[in-house]
Design an enzyme around this catalytic site. Sequence first.
Site, PDB file in Angstrom:
ATOM      1  N   HIS A 128       0.803  -1.255   0.039  1.00 12.06           N
ATOM      2  CA  HIS A 128       0.070   0.056  -0.084  1.00 12.06           C
ATOM      3  C   HIS A 128       0.853   1.239  -0.112  1.00 12.06           C
ATOM      4  O   HIS A 128       0.636   2.468  -0.200  1.00 12.06           O
ATOM      5  CB  HIS A 128      -1.021  -0.058   0.967  1.00 12.06           C
ATOM      6  CG  HIS A 128      -0.291   0.220   2.528  1.00 12.06           C
ATOM      7  ND1 HIS A 128       0.114  -0.770   3.409  1.00 12.06           N
ATOM      8  CD2 HIS A 128      -0.144   1.425   3.255  1.00 12.06           C
ATOM      9  CE1 HIS A 128       0.235  -0.099   4.494  1.00 12.06           C
ATOM     10  NE2 HIS A 128       0.463   1.061   4.451  1.00 12.06           N
ATOM     11  N   ASP A 158       0.282  -7.560   1.402  1.00  9.56           N
ATOM     12  CA  ASP A 158       0.805  -6.252   1.593  1.00  9.56           C
ATOM     13  C   ASP A 158       2.379  -6.154   1.572  1.00  9.56           C
ATOM     14  O   ASP A 158       2.928  -5.266   2.443  1.00  9.56           O
ATOM     15  CB  ASP A 158       0.096  -5.399   3.003  1.00  9.56           C
ATOM     16  CG  ASP A 158       0.288  -4.257   2.658  1.00  9.56           C
ATOM     17  OD1 ASP A 158       0.285  -3.611   1.642  1.00  9.56           O
ATOM     18  OD2 ASP A 158       0.162  -3.404   3.987  1.00  9.56           O
ATOM     19  N   GLY A 230       3.098   6.710   8.368  1.00  7.24           N
ATOM     20  CA  GLY A 230       4.528   6.902   7.604  1.00  7.24           C
ATOM     21  C   GLY A 230       5.344   5.906   8.014  1.00  7.24           C
ATOM     22  O   GLY A 230       6.514   5.619   7.633  1.00  7.24           O
ATOM     23  N   ASN A 231       5.202   5.207   9.086  1.00  8.42           N
ATOM     24  CA  ASN A 231       5.897   3.986   9.662  1.00  8.42           C
ATOM     25  C   ASN A 231       5.513   2.697   8.574  1.00  8.42           C
ATOM     26  O   ASN A 231       6.394   1.825   8.883  1.00  8.42           O
ATOM     27  CB  ASN A 231       5.438   3.638  11.066  1.00  8.42           C
ATOM     28  CG  ASN A 231       6.186   4.093  12.177  1.00  8.42           C
ATOM     29  OD1 ASN A 231       5.529   4.946  12.993  1.00  8.42           O
ATOM     30  ND2 ASN A 231       7.620   3.971  12.163  1.00  8.42           N
ATOM     31  N   SER A 232       4.585   2.678   7.735  1.00  5.55           N
ATOM     32  CA  SER A 232       4.498   1.485   6.716  1.00  5.55           C
ATOM     33  C   SER A 232       5.590   1.167   6.078  1.00  5.55           C
ATOM     34  O   SER A 232       6.336   2.226   5.464  1.00  5.55           O
ATOM     35  CB  SER A 232       3.260   1.784   5.942  1.00  5.55           C
ATOM     36  OG  SER A 232       1.851   1.722   6.365  1.00  5.55           O
ATOM     37  N   THR A 248       3.110  -2.431   9.398  1.00  3.52           N
ATOM     38  CA  THR A 248       2.084  -2.414   8.416  1.00  3.52           C
ATOM     39  C   THR A 248       0.788  -1.705   8.849  1.00  3.52           C
ATOM     40  O   THR A 248       0.359  -0.955   7.948  1.00  3.52           O
ATOM     41  CB  THR A 248       1.725  -3.544   7.696  1.00  3.52           C
ATOM     42  OG1 THR A 248       0.815  -3.303   6.652  1.00  3.52           O
ATOM     43  CG2 THR A 248       0.886  -4.478   8.879  1.00  3.52           C
ATOM     44  N   ALA A 249       0.333  -1.712  10.255  1.00  4.71           N
ATOM     45  CA  ALA A 249      -1.150  -0.949  10.513  1.00  4.71           C
ATOM     46  C   ALA A 249      -0.913  -0.924  11.835  1.00  4.71           C
ATOM     47  O   ALA A 249      -0.350  -1.395  12.710  1.00  4.71           O
ATOM     48  CB  ALA A 249      -2.061  -2.107   9.908  1.00  4.71           C
ATOM     49  N   LEU A 290      -6.427 -26.570  -1.055  1.00  5.87           N
ATOM     50  CA  LEU A 290      -6.808 -27.942  -1.040  1.00  5.87           C
ATOM     51  C   LEU A 290      -7.936 -28.176  -1.911  1.00  5.87           C
ATOM     52  O   LEU A 290      -8.064 -29.567  -2.087  1.00  5.87           O
ATOM     53  CB  LEU A 290      -7.092 -28.050   0.562  1.00  5.87           C
ATOM     54  CG  LEU A 290      -6.147 -28.035   1.446  1.00  5.87           C
ATOM     55  CD1 LEU A 290      -6.775 -27.946   3.003  1.00  5.87           C
ATOM     56  CD2 LEU A 290      -4.999 -29.106   1.416  1.00  5.87           C
ATOM     57  N   GLY A 291      -8.668 -27.211  -2.459  1.00  3.87           N
ATOM     58  CA  GLY A 291      -9.661 -27.571  -3.401  1.00  3.87           C
ATOM     59  C   GLY A 291     -11.012 -27.902  -2.716  1.00  3.87           C
ATOM     60  O   GLY A 291     -11.613 -29.041  -3.204  1.00  3.87           O
TER      61      GLY A 291
END
Length: 478
Positions: A128, A158, A230-232, A248-249, A290-291
Amino acid sequence: MRHAPLKTIAALSIAAAFGGFAATAIREGLDAPAKAEPPAATAVPAMATLPAAVDGQMLPSLAPMLQRVTPAVVSVHTKQRVRIRNPFADDPMFRRLFPQVPQERINQSLGSGVVVDAAKGLVLTNHHVIEGADEVSVTLSDGRTFPATFVGSDPDTDVALMKIQADNLVALPVANSDQLRVGDFVVAVGNPFGFSQTVTSGIVSAVGRSGLPGMGYQNFIQTDASINPGNSGGALVNLRGELVGINTATFNPQGSRAGDIGIGFAIPTNLAGNVMRQLADTGEVRRGSLGMETQTVDDKLAQGLGLDAARGTVVTRVYPNSPAAAAGVQVGDVVLSANGQRMDSREALHNFEGLQAVGSEVELDVRRGATPLKLKAPLREQPRSYDGAVLDTRLAGATFAELPERLKQSGLGGVLVSNVARGSRAAQNGLKKDDVVLAATSGEFSDLGGFRASFAQAPQRLVLRVLRGNARGDLPMQ
């Protein structure tokens, strides 16, 4: 089956921390507060105090460690050209009278990144942070600035990878994030609010954290070290100066503008490293499946299945020729754990699948009636998209893909129309790019695999229920 939305009691805001084009939103389209029910009692994070020694050596200050760490943490600057929609711009007379009226503007933002390979110039950050950017540059701690080349990114975790050409780079050593324990001391380094490098310290509050609405595949480190806009993309390090996570958040019930309250999240390095290696090798990420489709076991289902407690996820469909089918999984089986990890919901199993490497073997603890079973299945790569003509000739010209993981985690189920060829049969039937197909008369489905399986027998009348923007409607396919 789509999982139920969270009850609305308080507005909870999950904000990317941050550095994307909207510094107060984790993803585009998530500016509105998410709704969730807070716990009955909210614990106040304890203030962290540093230990007297690490590895037998006195550590009165973090400064010696940070002298080694901070040169590897960089500022990431992005620019995005946005066209200005002027209703008079197409009028020749207007353009003659006002030739200097700007036709576009430049959006700029600031995030953080971490040098993880000095020789190759590889810089790890959040997806992001650089999403939609036309230009990206990286500023080192010594003030040098270099243009960055995009290597690849994975919106669902992310994680993004960039490359710069620079001499004398410093990279952070990477720790095994699986060894982190609740209570371990950690330090966050980044560039919050446009300031130059800022350091905050705290402890690991939780590991393996998931269930955050609006996010993708989740296996977060939770920390009380302050993480702000700004730390992201910045570094979360242990007291040895080793990288354990990518910030990240952050979380605040009052919204991101209310300030940090000591609940931040970081992507563990084992997850980020796996994604980074795939991006470096191929520029994309492959995921296994795994389907099969499942449904969370609630109290009513538990009673009907003869379970002592409402836990696990019951299998509602097994795709033909899938790993689950080869392993002997049957409809009605209840999956209680995978590789020893509890699977208390459909979302937990889906999240687990998406974070495993393609080809890895998964051991499922299954309850079939009153019989406990252990079944093993290797994960196979998930298809990224299907051509509509392969599914049904009435869909010719459309391409269907998996929904972005952030939408799935928000409770939306279905498939994304990723492309519609001009003049095609699908276009004539009214399908458009970015439509979300929620349901169809072909059969029930919740994802791309289920959508494909629903066309095992072509329906006589094909109608798609479509979400377009905020509007829903039915489209008959002729």
